[in-house]
Design a protein around this motif. Structure first.
Motif, PDB file in Angstrom:
ATOM      1  N   ASP A 216       0.840  -1.220   0.000  1.00  0.00           N
ATOM      2  CA  ASP A 216       0.000   0.000   0.000  1.00  0.00           C
ATOM      3  C   ASP A 216       0.867   1.259   0.000  1.00  0.00           C
ATOM      4  OD1 ASP A 216       1.035  -0.177   2.608  1.00  0.00           O
ATOM      5  OD2 ASP A 216      -0.726   0.779   3.486  1.00  0.00           O
ATOM      6  N   GLU A 217       2.130   1.131  -0.405  1.00  0.00           N
ATOM      7  CA  GLU A 217       3.076   2.236  -0.224  1.00  0.00           C
ATOM      8  C   GLU A 217       2.620   3.487  -0.966  1.00  0.00           C
ATOM      9  OE1 GLU A 217       6.914   1.017  -1.603  1.00  0.00           O
ATOM     10  OE2 GLU A 217       6.204   0.545  -3.624  1.00  0.00           O
ATOM     11  N   TRP A 218       2.933   4.629  -0.343  1.00  0.00           N
ATOM     12  CA  TRP A 218       2.569   5.916  -0.932  1.00  0.00           C
ATOM     13  C   TRP A 218       3.788   6.835  -0.884  1.00  0.00           C
ATOM     14  CZ3 TRP A 218       0.758   4.217   3.801  1.00  0.00           C
ATOM     15  CH2 TRP A 218       1.228   4.908   4.931  1.00  0.00           C
ATOM     16  N   LEU A 219       3.719   7.856  -1.722  1.00  0.00           N
ATOM     17  CA  LEU A 219       4.745   8.890  -1.725  1.00  0.00           C
ATOM     18  C   LEU A 219       4.053  10.237  -1.879  1.00  0.00           C
ATOM     19  CD1 LEU A 219       4.510   9.512  -4.888  1.00  0.00           C
ATOM     20  CD2 LEU A 219       6.372   7.898  -5.149  1.00  0.00           C
ATOM     21  N   ARG A 220       4.835  11.292  -1.805  1.00  0.00           N
ATOM     22  CA  ARG A 220       4.279  12.631  -1.991  1.00  0.00           C
ATOM     23  C   ARG A 220       4.604  13.111  -3.395  1.00  0.00           C
ATOM     24  NH1 ARG A 220       2.309  14.086   2.953  1.00  0.00           N
ATOM     25  NH2 ARG A 220       1.665  16.130   2.166  1.00  0.00           N
ATOM     26  N   LEU A 221       3.564  13.518  -4.097  1.00  0.00           N
ATOM     27  CA  LEU A 221       3.685  14.036  -5.452  1.00  0.00           C
ATOM     28  C   LEU A 221       3.781  15.560  -5.355  1.00  0.00           C
ATOM     29  CD1 LEU A 221       3.554  12.427  -8.121  1.00  0.00           C
ATOM     30  CD2 LEU A 221       1.135  13.067  -8.267  1.00  0.00           C
ATOM     31  N   ALA A 222       4.908  16.118  -5.807  1.00  0.00           N
ATOM     32  CA  ALA A 222       5.126  17.568  -5.741  1.00  0.00           C
ATOM     33  C   ALA A 222       4.816  18.187  -7.100  1.00  0.00           C
ATOM     34  CB  ALA A 222       6.564  17.865  -5.336  1.00  0.00           C
ATOM     35  N   LEU A 223       4.104  19.316  -7.073  1.00  0.00           N
ATOM     36  CA  LEU A 223       3.611  19.945  -8.289  1.00  0.00           C
ATOM     37  C   LEU A 223       4.133  21.374  -8.412  1.00  0.00           C
ATOM     38  CD1 LEU A 223       0.009  18.676  -7.699  1.00  0.00           C
ATOM     39  CD2 LEU A 223       1.652  17.699  -9.281  1.00  0.00           C
ATOM     40  N   LYS A 224       4.020  21.942  -9.603  1.00  0.00           N
ATOM     41  CA  LYS A 224       4.465  23.323  -9.830  1.00  0.00           C
ATOM     42  C   LYS A 224       3.698  24.281  -8.907  1.00  0.00           C
ATOM     43  CE  LYS A 224       4.665  24.489 -14.248  1.00  0.00           C
ATOM     44  NZ  LYS A 224       4.550  24.505 -15.728  1.00  0.00           N
TER      45      LYS A 224
ATOM     46  N   PRO B 258       8.812  26.071 -12.342  1.00  0.00           N
ATOM     47  CA  PRO B 258       8.988  24.625 -12.446  1.00  0.00           C
ATOM     48  C   PRO B 258       9.064  23.960 -11.063  1.00  0.00           C
ATOM     49  CG  PRO B 258      11.054  25.747 -12.910  1.00  0.00           C
ATOM     50  CD  PRO B 258      10.011  26.815 -12.768  1.00  0.00           C
ATOM     51  N   VAL B 259       8.850  22.656 -11.048  1.00  0.00           N
ATOM     52  CA  VAL B 259       9.012  21.881  -9.819  1.00  0.00           C
ATOM     53  C   VAL B 259      10.501  21.869  -9.439  1.00  0.00           C
ATOM     54  CG1 VAL B 259       8.857  19.569  -8.813  1.00  0.00           C
ATOM     55  CG2 VAL B 259       7.003  20.423 -10.254  1.00  0.00           C
TER      56      VAL B 259
ATOM     57  N   VAL C 184       6.166  17.645 -15.758  1.00  0.00           N
ATOM     58  CA  VAL C 184       7.170  17.187 -14.790  1.00  0.00           C
ATOM     59  C   VAL C 184       6.635  17.369 -13.369  1.00  0.00           C
ATOM     60  CG1 VAL C 184       9.494  17.589 -13.860  1.00  0.00           C
ATOM     61  CG2 VAL C 184       9.099  17.650 -16.334  1.00  0.00           C
ATOM     62  N   VAL C 185       6.802  16.345 -12.553  1.00  0.00           N
ATOM     63  CA  VAL C 185       6.424  16.401 -11.139  1.00  0.00           C
ATOM     64  C   VAL C 185       7.625  15.964 -10.302  1.00  0.00           C
ATOM     65  CG1 VAL C 185       3.974  15.956 -11.570  1.00  0.00           C
ATOM     66  CG2 VAL C 185       5.518  14.031 -11.160  1.00  0.00           C
ATOM     67  N   GLY C 186       7.540  16.191  -9.004  1.00  0.00           N
ATOM     68  CA  GLY C 186       8.560  15.695  -8.089  1.00  0.00           C
ATOM     69  C   GLY C 186       7.977  14.584  -7.235  1.00  0.00           C
ATOM     70  N   LEU C 187       8.826  13.710  -6.736  1.00  0.00           N
ATOM     71  CA  LEU C 187       8.366  12.681  -5.801  1.00  0.00           C
ATOM     72  C   LEU C 187       9.509  12.262  -4.899  1.00  0.00           C
ATOM     73  CD1 LEU C 187       9.428   9.805  -7.261  1.00  0.00           C
ATOM     74  CD2 LEU C 187       7.455  10.247  -8.696  1.00  0.00           C
ATOM     75  N   CYS C 188       9.158  11.483  -3.876  1.00  0.00           N
ATOM     76  CA  CYS C 188      10.145  11.069  -2.876  1.00  0.00           C
ATOM     77  C   CYS C 188      10.084   9.557  -2.708  1.00  0.00           C
ATOM     78  CB  CYS C 188       9.850  11.756  -1.542  1.00  0.00           C
ATOM     79  SG  CYS C 188       8.187  11.404  -0.917  1.00  0.00           S
ATOM     80  N   ASN C 189      10.987   9.013  -1.924  1.00  0.00           N
ATOM     81  CA  ASN C 189      10.907   7.590  -1.606  1.00  0.00           C
ATOM     82  C   ASN C 189       9.604   7.297  -0.861  1.00  0.00           C
ATOM     83  OD1 ASN C 189      13.120   6.273  -2.724  1.00  0.00           O
ATOM     84  ND2 ASN C 189      14.479   6.839  -1.034  1.00  0.00           N
TER      85      ASN C 189
END
Length: 276
Positions: free
Chosen positions: A58-66, A72-73, A134-139
């Motif tokens: 069920d793993e989740w991460l954080r999606l970072a947006l502009k 830009p991200v 383009v988006v950002g994300l983390c582990n």
């Protein structure tokens, strides 16, 4: 056995939960309206070979947006002192948590299913998303863990938990019993999920605003309709609106006398608040 297989096989919990902080940029490869309420986004993750899966399905991460149309991200960077920061003075990007529906480490491709709804930061992005964004994300991190010796699984979620349901069921061991209840806005939001498990899914088309009642969710009513559980030790996974998930947990614990240590109830969102 992979960590995910262990999470699903009832193996002893082990210490893979040490979180490794890291950040990635990802480019949108495909956008699809999977059902009326779900938008599927496929992301190619730059440097994805570094990504450390949580071992939880069920793993989740954080999606970072502009932050806005013209900015830009940007990502935090690892500084000389060993901490992550923004020495260039860039601002944090708006971000929201999402389940990883599928991860292909060889291709560094990630599938994320986003519930389409008005007013949400990420939902607004997803509804307008296009290839090349383009988006950002983390582990990622996760919670789902079948306790050792479990003979069955029950999952009770609203549509926000459907991506986790889909991935868990896809990764179930052959013949493992699962009873699943999912609250969706309409019958058109049902999904076909391939699984080797012995799975029964009940779809409840009652999520969202309705003229005849308050609120968005009837998860506690759905839980209250479950009056008996399978024989033997099991695991109950609940995900949805925070107060509703807590009410479901207390039904299984207090009314049905189920072991509270074998219940995970996760508040994915809070009625009347933005999901942050």
């Amino acid at each position: 056995m992979t960590a995910n297989a262990k999470a699903l096989s009832g193996a002893d919990h082990h210490d893979h939960d040490h979180y490794v902080e890291d950040y990635f940029l990802a480019m949108t490869r495909a956008v699809e309206r999977l059902t009326p309420s779900i938008i599927r986004v496929v992301l190619k993750v730059d440097g994805g070979h570094r990504l450390v899966p949580s071992g939880h399905p069920d793993e989740w991460l954080r999606l970072a947006l502009k932050p806005n149309a013209d900015t830009p991200v940007t990502l935090p960077v690892l500084m000389e002192n060993g901490k992550w920061g923004r020495p260039d003075g860039s601002k944090h990007c708006p971000n929201r948590p999402y389940t990883i529906r599928r991860w292909d480490p060889a291709a560094c491709e990630m599938v994320i299913d986003i519930v389409a709804h008005q007013g949400g930061v990420a939902a607004g992005w997803a509804m307008a998303a296009k290839v090349g964004d383009v988006v950002g994300l983390c582990n990622p991190e996760g919670r789902f863990w079948l306790p050792k010796g479990s003979r069955w699984l029950m999952m009770l979620t609203d549509i926000t938990g459907l991506p986790a349901v889909g991935r868990v069921l896809e990764e179930l061991p052959a013949g493992f019993r699962a009873i699943v209840h999912v609250e969706i806005p309409s019958d058109a939001d049902r999904q076909m999920i391939e699984t080797a498990g012995d799975v029964s899914i009940t779809w409840h088309a009652c999520h969202g605003p309705r003229p005849e009642r308050l609120g968005y969710t009837e998860l506690p009513r759905i839980a209250a309709g479950i009056r008996e559980l399978p024989e033997g030790p099991g695991y109950i996974y609940i995900a949805g609106e925070a107060r509703a998930a807590a009410a479901c947990r207390s039904h299984f614990r207090d009314r049905l006398g189920f072991d509270k240590d074998r219940i995970d109830a996760i508040g994915y969102w809070i009625e009347g608040q933005a999901r942050v």
